[in-house]
Motif scaffolding. Structure first.
Motif, mmCIF file in Angstrom:
data_model
loop_
_atom_site.group_PDB
_atom_site.id
_atom_site.type_symbol
_atom_site.label_atom_id
_atom_site.label_comp_id
_atom_site.label_asym_id
_atom_site.label_seq_id
_atom_site.Cartn_x
_atom_site.Cartn_y
_atom_site.Cartn_z
ATOM 1 N N ALA A 24 0.813 -1.215 0.000
ATOM 2 C CA ALA A 24 0.000 0.000 0.000
ATOM 3 C C ALA A 24 0.848 1.267 0.000
ATOM 4 C CB ALA A 24 -0.940 0.002 1.195
ATOM 5 N N GLY A 25 2.151 1.137 0.070
ATOM 6 C CA GLY A 25 3.018 2.314 0.105
ATOM 7 C C GLY A 25 2.974 3.088 -1.191
ATOM 8 N N VAL A 26 3.123 4.412 -1.072
ATOM 9 C CA VAL A 26 3.070 5.282 -2.242
ATOM 10 C C VAL A 26 4.439 5.280 -2.911
ATOM 11 C CG1 VAL A 26 2.691 7.644 -3.037
ATOM 12 C CG2 VAL A 26 1.276 6.702 -1.222
ATOM 13 N N VAL A 27 4.423 5.152 -4.226
ATOM 14 C CA VAL A 27 5.638 5.117 -5.027
ATOM 15 C C VAL A 27 5.542 6.210 -6.078
ATOM 16 C CG1 VAL A 27 7.006 3.718 -6.609
ATOM 17 C CG2 VAL A 27 5.851 2.643 -4.700
ATOM 18 N N ALA A 40 1.548 7.000 -6.831
ATOM 19 C CA ALA A 40 0.405 6.104 -6.661
ATOM 20 C C ALA A 40 0.831 4.932 -5.790
ATOM 21 C CB ALA A 40 -0.076 5.611 -8.023
ATOM 22 N N PRO A 41 -0.138 4.251 -5.193
ATOM 23 C CA PRO A 41 0.213 3.047 -4.422
ATOM 24 C C PRO A 41 0.842 1.995 -5.336
ATOM 25 C CG PRO A 41 -2.052 3.710 -4.011
ATOM 26 C CD PRO A 41 -1.554 4.557 -5.114
#
Length: 135
Positions: A24-27, A40-41
């Motif tokens: 779920a981390g944003v990249v 975005a995730p």
């Protein structure tokens, strides 16, 4: 087969949910020559890349089958032309056949069976085929 299909769908949904929860981390995604950056995730980017891959595979498969579709269209046109020719020849043949006169009536096997049954039920109503009936 339906059970296997549903089991596979549930398995893929479970994997998708596990991937979405785990990643779920944003990249930040940047494409080098372009000045745009997309944040975005990670799971959304993975699913997007998979979707683009599936669509590209479908497009290439459709493009590769164009020769078969063209050949099928050509054969379909040939079949339609031959069916029209057969219909035309049948009409010509029907015009050339002599029409059956009343004395030489063509009877189907079903009509012969109906005549026999009628003769058994009411023999006095049927015309005699051996000559005049004694009155």
């Amino acid at each position: 087969m339906k059970i296997l299909y549903r089991a596979l769908i549930l398995l893929f949904l479970l994997l998708a949910v596990l991937m979405a929860v785990s990643n779920a981390g944003v990249v930040a995604l940047t494409l080098w020559p372009l000045p745009f950056t997309v944040a975005a995730p990670l799971y959304l980017l993975i699913i997007s890349v998979l979707l683009v891959g599936v669509l590209a595979g479908l497009a290439f498969g459709w493009w590769a089958g164009r020769h078969h579709r063209r050949r099928a269209r050509e054969h379909g046109k040939g079949v339609a032309r031959l069916e029209r020719e057969v219909a035309h020849l049948r009409e010509q043949l029907a015009g050339l056949r002599p029409h059956a006169s009343a004395s030489h009536e063509v009877r189907t096997p079903g009509q012969k069976a109906i005549d026999r049954q009628s003769a058994l039920v009411a023999p006095d109503l049927m015309p005699s085929r051996r000559g005049p009936s004694p009155s």
